[in-house]
Write an enzyme that holds these catalytic residues in place. Structure first.
Site, PDB file in Angstrom:
ATOM      1  N   SER A 261      56.243 -81.433 -21.184  1.00 47.39           N
ATOM      2  CA  SER A 261      56.252 -82.772 -21.801  1.00 47.39           C
ATOM      3  C   SER A 261      55.698 -82.843 -23.222  1.00 47.39           C
ATOM      4  CB  SER A 261      55.519 -83.809 -20.929  1.00 47.39           C
ATOM      5  OG  SER A 261      56.286 -84.156 -19.807  1.00 47.39           O
ATOM      6  N   THR A 262      55.294 -81.706 -23.808  1.00 46.16           N
ATOM      7  CA  THR A 262      54.664 -81.771 -25.132  1.00 46.16           C
ATOM      8  C   THR A 262      55.640 -81.643 -26.293  1.00 46.16           C
ATOM      9  OG1 THR A 262      54.186 -79.396 -25.152  1.00 46.16           O
ATOM     10  CG2 THR A 262      52.477 -80.854 -24.254  1.00 46.16           C
ATOM     11  N   GLY A 263      56.905 -81.399 -26.004  1.00 44.84           N
ATOM     12  CA  GLY A 263      57.914 -81.319 -27.064  1.00 44.84           C
ATOM     13  C   GLY A 263      58.457 -82.698 -27.382  1.00 44.84           C
ATOM     14  N   VAL A 264      59.757 -82.867 -27.216  1.00 45.79           N
ATOM     15  CA  VAL A 264      60.389 -84.145 -27.548  1.00 45.79           C
ATOM     16  C   VAL A 264      59.892 -85.290 -26.667  1.00 45.79           C
ATOM     17  CG1 VAL A 264      62.474 -83.124 -28.541  1.00 45.79           C
ATOM     18  CG2 VAL A 264      62.419 -83.669 -26.104  1.00 45.79           C
ATOM     19  N   TYR A 265      59.293 -84.986 -25.515  1.00 45.33           N
ATOM     20  CA  TYR A 265      58.752 -86.048 -24.654  1.00 45.33           C
ATOM     21  C   TYR A 265      57.444 -86.618 -25.197  1.00 45.33           C
ATOM     22  CZ  TYR A 265      62.212 -85.427 -20.906  1.00 45.33           C
ATOM     23  OH  TYR A 265      63.364 -85.390 -20.158  1.00 45.33           O
TER      24      TYR A 265
ATOM     25  N   ASN B 139      65.017 -82.060 -17.816  1.00 43.64           N
ATOM     26  CA  ASN B 139      65.205 -83.509 -17.778  1.00 43.64           C
ATOM     27  C   ASN B 139      65.747 -83.852 -16.390  1.00 43.64           C
ATOM     28  OD1 ASN B 139      68.174 -83.382 -17.845  1.00 43.64           O
ATOM     29  ND2 ASN B 139      67.900 -82.751 -19.975  1.00 43.64           N
TER      30      ASN B 139
ATOM     31  N   GLY C 193      64.759 -77.881 -26.580  1.00 42.72           N
ATOM     32  CA  GLY C 193      63.482 -77.218 -26.367  1.00 42.72           C
ATOM     33  C   GLY C 193      63.554 -76.076 -25.377  1.00 42.72           C
ATOM     34  N   VAL C 194      62.509 -75.971 -24.558  1.00 38.37           N
ATOM     35  CA  VAL C 194      62.429 -74.873 -23.593  1.00 38.37           C
ATOM     36  C   VAL C 194      63.547 -74.973 -22.552  1.00 38.37           C
ATOM     37  CG1 VAL C 194      60.798 -75.957 -21.958  1.00 38.37           C
ATOM     38  CG2 VAL C 194      60.805 -73.469 -22.260  1.00 38.37           C
ATOM     39  N   ASP C 195      63.958 -76.185 -22.214  1.00 36.74           N
ATOM     40  CA  ASP C 195      65.049 -76.389 -21.256  1.00 36.74           C
ATOM     41  C   ASP C 195      66.328 -75.717 -21.762  1.00 36.74           C
ATOM     42  OD1 ASP C 195      66.540 -77.365 -19.099  1.00 36.74           O
ATOM     43  OD2 ASP C 195      66.600 -79.420 -19.844  1.00 36.74           O
TER      44      ASP C 195
END
Length: 177
Positions: A122-126, A25, A33-35
């Protein structure tokens, strides 16, 4: 010639590549997520490195990328890029996602890294639609490697089988596998 682009299903934090990409972010302070997974696996050194970057240049804008040490990860470095939040596709999301991949590749190349691993940015919570995001990722990477020798090996690391199949299908259609 053997393909330079590969699809793996698994945990990006376990890969012994030169650099892994973090879907960060803009604060660079870790998240879900991955972050979050990358920050947990890397240990406190990664957060300290991100804090230093933030003190020097502020937040990382969407589509941009910065590089840090990898902490306890097997990778040599982490590139943090900020993908767009999906807002119905009417707010330049496609271009911003393209920029996130492209700027990550440029940073890897500038640092002489031969291998890079990407999550599905960007495919997770975004909320970016998976198929559209995969198409942008594959096209951006494919276009880049036709013009540049580095990185030599690019990995799309998929958390689940659905994304893995999606990337494999796109690469097969392109003739890259």
């Amino acid at each position: 010639m053997k393909s330079r682009i590969h699809v793996l299903q698994g945990d990006i934090t376990q890969l012994a590549v030169d650099v892994i990409v973090n879907a960060a972010n803009s604060s660079l302070m870790g998240g879900g997520g991955v972050d979050g997974a990358i920050h947990r696996a890397a240990g406190p050194e990664l957060l300290e490195a991100c804090q230093k970057v933030r003190r020097q240049q502020g937040e990382c804008p969407t589509g941009h990328a910065v590089i840090t040490i990898a902490g306890n990860l097997p990778a040599r470095a982490v590139i943090h890029t900020v993908g767009p939040v999906w807002r119905d596709g009417e707010h330049n999301e496609d271009q911003l996602l393209h920029d996130a991949y492209l700027n990550s590749l440029k940073l890897a190349q500038a640092n002489g890294y031969k291998s890079i691993a990407f999550p599905a940015i960007s495919t997770g919570v975004y909320g970016f639609p998976r198929a559209a995001a995969a198409e942008i990722a594959v096209k951006t990477v494919s276009d880049f490697i036709t013009r540049h020798a580095l990185p030599e090996q690019i990995y799309f690391v998929c958390y689940d089988e659905e994304n893995s199949r999606l990337y494999n299908r796109l690469l097969t259609q392109q003739g890259d596998e």
